[in-house]
Design a protein around this motif. Structure first.
Motif, PDB file in Angstrom:
ATOM      1  N   ILE A 223      -8.287   6.885   6.580  1.00  0.00           N
ATOM      2  CA  ILE A 223      -8.211   6.806   5.123  1.00  0.00           C
ATOM      3  C   ILE A 223      -6.989   7.096   4.500  1.00  0.00           C
ATOM      4  O   ILE A 223      -6.162   6.265   3.876  1.00  0.00           O
ATOM      5  CB  ILE A 223      -9.389   7.199   4.363  1.00  0.00           C
ATOM      6  CG1 ILE A 223     -10.790   6.638   4.686  1.00  0.00           C
ATOM      7  CG2 ILE A 223      -9.059   6.937   2.688  1.00  0.00           C
ATOM      8  CD1 ILE A 223     -10.747   4.995   4.554  1.00  0.00           C
ATOM      9  N   LEU A 226      -4.254   4.931   5.845  1.00  0.00           N
ATOM     10  CA  LEU A 226      -4.221   3.922   5.366  1.00  0.00           C
ATOM     11  C   LEU A 226      -3.642   3.763   3.920  1.00  0.00           C
ATOM     12  O   LEU A 226      -2.758   3.133   3.517  1.00  0.00           O
ATOM     13  CB  LEU A 226      -5.604   3.081   5.160  1.00  0.00           C
ATOM     14  CG  LEU A 226      -5.842   1.968   4.472  1.00  0.00           C
ATOM     15  CD1 LEU A 226      -5.477   0.638   5.210  1.00  0.00           C
ATOM     16  CD2 LEU A 226      -7.205   1.667   4.092  1.00  0.00           C
ATOM     17  N   ALA A 353      -0.804  -1.527   7.364  1.00  0.00           N
ATOM     18  CA  ALA A 353      -0.918  -1.724   6.031  1.00  0.00           C
ATOM     19  C   ALA A 353       0.273  -1.728   5.336  1.00  0.00           C
ATOM     20  O   ALA A 353       0.327  -2.604   4.214  1.00  0.00           O
ATOM     21  CB  ALA A 353      -1.873  -0.263   5.541  1.00  0.00           C
ATOM     22  N   LEU A 383      -8.644  -4.548  10.471  1.00  0.00           N
ATOM     23  CA  LEU A 383      -9.361  -4.159   9.220  1.00  0.00           C
ATOM     24  C   LEU A 383      -8.289  -3.429   8.197  1.00  0.00           C
ATOM     25  O   LEU A 383      -8.280  -3.805   6.792  1.00  0.00           O
ATOM     26  CB  LEU A 383     -10.271  -2.946   9.700  1.00  0.00           C
ATOM     27  CG  LEU A 383     -11.243  -2.295   8.438  1.00  0.00           C
ATOM     28  CD1 LEU A 383     -12.041  -3.232   7.882  1.00  0.00           C
ATOM     29  CD2 LEU A 383     -12.056  -1.235   8.857  1.00  0.00           C
ATOM     30  N   ALA A 384      -7.233  -2.580   8.662  1.00  0.00           N
ATOM     31  CA  ALA A 384      -6.373  -2.316   7.641  1.00  0.00           C
ATOM     32  C   ALA A 384      -5.521  -3.401   7.346  1.00  0.00           C
ATOM     33  O   ALA A 384      -5.145  -3.166   5.886  1.00  0.00           O
ATOM     34  CB  ALA A 384      -5.475  -1.369   8.438  1.00  0.00           C
ATOM     35  N   ILE A 387      -7.720  -4.695   4.179  1.00  0.00           N
ATOM     36  CA  ILE A 387      -7.983  -3.836   3.015  1.00  0.00           C
ATOM     37  C   ILE A 387      -6.631  -3.882   2.465  1.00  0.00           C
ATOM     38  O   ILE A 387      -6.556  -3.804   1.176  1.00  0.00           O
ATOM     39  CB  ILE A 387      -8.278  -2.557   3.417  1.00  0.00           C
ATOM     40  CG1 ILE A 387      -9.704  -2.511   4.062  1.00  0.00           C
ATOM     41  CG2 ILE A 387      -8.215  -1.309   2.306  1.00  0.00           C
ATOM     42  CD1 ILE A 387     -10.321  -1.406   5.106  1.00  0.00           C
ATOM     43  N   LYS A 390      -6.054  -7.080   0.324  1.00  0.00           N
ATOM     44  CA  LYS A 390      -6.932  -7.100  -0.924  1.00  0.00           C
ATOM     45  C   LYS A 390      -6.190  -6.008  -2.095  1.00  0.00           C
ATOM     46  O   LYS A 390      -6.256  -6.580  -3.322  1.00  0.00           O
ATOM     47  CB  LYS A 390      -8.280  -6.702  -0.441  1.00  0.00           C
ATOM     48  CG  LYS A 390      -9.175  -7.378   0.069  1.00  0.00           C
ATOM     49  CD  LYS A 390      -9.403  -8.899  -0.388  1.00  0.00           C
ATOM     50  CE  LYS A 390     -10.339  -9.839   0.375  1.00  0.00           C
ATOM     51  NZ  LYS A 390     -10.454 -11.047  -0.474  1.00  0.00           N
ATOM     52  N   PHE A 391      -6.018  -4.676  -1.612  1.00  0.00           N
ATOM     53  CA  PHE A 391      -5.344  -4.148  -2.580  1.00  0.00           C
ATOM     54  C   PHE A 391      -3.878  -4.801  -3.225  1.00  0.00           C
ATOM     55  O   PHE A 391      -3.762  -4.396  -4.314  1.00  0.00           O
ATOM     56  CB  PHE A 391      -4.882  -2.748  -1.887  1.00  0.00           C
ATOM     57  CG  PHE A 391      -4.056  -1.979  -2.618  1.00  0.00           C
ATOM     58  CD1 PHE A 391      -4.524  -0.920  -3.626  1.00  0.00           C
ATOM     59  CD2 PHE A 391      -2.557  -1.994  -2.671  1.00  0.00           C
ATOM     60  CE1 PHE A 391      -3.960  -0.039  -4.317  1.00  0.00           C
ATOM     61  CE2 PHE A 391      -1.869  -1.042  -3.524  1.00  0.00           C
ATOM     62  CZ  PHE A 391      -2.432  -0.252  -4.308  1.00  0.00           C
TER      63      PHE A 391
END
Length: 404
Positions: A223, A226, A353, A383-384, A387, A390-391
């Motif tokens: 986390i 990320l 990311a 997955l990163a 995410i 979306k951010f």
């Protein structure tokens, strides 16, 4: 017939991309390796080359124009005019890109190749009487194949239709389109390989990861990694905006280009990693980062993206994807220098990311990074990317789609 045209397009894209990169690499070696040794140039020769390059780029901007165009500019021109001008334009895009890249700009070749492809597709459309819809699809096919070849990422060629389906409301995959993209990409890779066989070169766009040793601490640090990647991507965009505004205030092409060249030469005096796009430097950086301090790696990462954005805004035009990936890797190595737990995984998450925030395309980013890191890390990379996308969409209040 369109399928046959797409296959031929892919082959031509591979051949053109391979030939273009080979030419740029040869000129870069001549300028930065052979000339300094042959003429016994002083140690500050990077500043000399940077200033010479700045003068040439500035004069080129004044008397020829803003070339090469970016990939985004090429797509916007295509959508607005249903064509990309190729008469008296292809040579300008080609010469502008060769000039900038040969003098060591921290930029990539994808912008120039997109311009060349746009002109090629327009020429083909003029002669084969494609409809506009077919022309646009033809151009996207070519750009997908180009990304797959220069990034050594086969899935990049089919990422565009996957991205479209992911961001659409229907989520219904059009298999015919996917197969068409895959076919074009396959022929592109064949064409690129043919050029590589004729002119062998060292391995590029690779990261060397030691034997993967899974540690529980790495999952706890996923986390934070990320968040670091997302923050670094936001910093890239902030520096991009800052550089554009600064260039608008100065508005003197020659002065801007010389200032960018001076910055390039000055940073190259500190480290050669600041030169070029970073595609050739990822491998040695991954092999030597443990001998570097976290502070230096942080400086390298931030300096790289500042140089990339400032150079582009100041007239040294080119692509930003390669430098973004290199800088993301540098910030990742700085992170794992402090927290050395499954370093490959944490670095991959940070790169994924940060690049996703910059490109705003999760699937495209994941496909570009597929073969850069061990396949064990790909689920975490994917997955990163999702995410981070979306951010980015939430933070900017903008739709996630953006042409690379």
């Amino acid at each position: 017939m369109f399928t046959i045209y797409a296959a031929v397009l892919g082959l031509c894209v591979g051949l053109v991309s391979g030939a273009f990169l080979t030419l740029v690499n040869l000129l870069s070696q001549l300028l930065w390796e052979i000339v300094p040794v042959s003429f016994d140039l002083p140690i500050y020769y990077p500043i000399i080359f940077g200033l010479i390059g700045g003068v040439l780029v500035g004069l080129f901007q004044i008397y020829v124009g803003d070339y090469p165009k970016s990939m985004e500019d090429t797509m916007e021109e295509f959508k607005a005019t249903k064509a990309v001008k190729y008469k008296k334009k292809l040579a300008k895009n080609f010469l502008g890109a060769v000039l900038v890249l040969s003098f060591g700009a921290s930029l990539g070749p994808e912008a120039a190749l997109a311009c060349i492809l746009g002109g090629l597709v327009t020429w083909v459309g003029d002669h084969l009487k494609f409809t506009f819809a077919r022309r646009e699809e033809f151009l996207k096919l070519g750009i997908g194949a180009m990304l797959a070849t220069i990034f050594n990422a086969p899935l990049a060629g089919i990422s565009e239709p996957l991205e479209e389906e992911y961001t659409s409301k229907t989520r219904r995959l059009k298999w015919k389109k996917l197969v068409l993209y895959a076919l074009t990409t396959a022929f592109g890779l064949v064409g690129f390989s043919l050029v590589e066989q004729l002119v062998p070169k060292e391995t590029i766009f690779k990261i060397r990861i030691p034997v993967v040793d899974w540690t529980p601490q790495a999952f706890l640090l996923a986390i934070p990694a990320l968040l670091v990647g997302i923050a670094f991507g936001c910093l890239f965009l902030a520096l991009e905006t800052f550089s554009d505004k600064l260039a608008e205030k100065i508005q003197r092409p020659l002065l801007l280009a010389v200032l960018a060249g001076l910055l390039l030469g000055s940073l190259a005096m500190i480290s050669p990693y600041f030169l070029f796009s970073g595609e050739h430097d990822l491998l040695p950086l991954s092999e030597n980062y443990q001998q570097m301090t976290a502070g230096f790696l942080l400086f390298l990462a931030v300096g790289k993206i500042f140089l990339t954005n400032l150079s582009f805004a100041f007239g040294w035009r080119g692509g930003k994807i390669f430098p973004a990936i290199f800088a993301g890797a540098a910030i990742g190595f700085a992170f794992v220098n402090l927290f050395p737990y499954t370093p490959g995984l944490l670095t991959a998450i940070i790169v994924a990311a940060s690049v996703t925030v910059i490109l705003k395309q999760a699937i495209v980013t994941a496909s570009l990074l597929l073969l850069l890191f061990p396949l064990q890390f790909f689920p975490a990379i994917l997955l990163a990317c999702f995410i981070a996308q979306k951010f980015s969409a939430f933070w900017t209040k903008a739709p996630p789609e953006k042409s690379v």
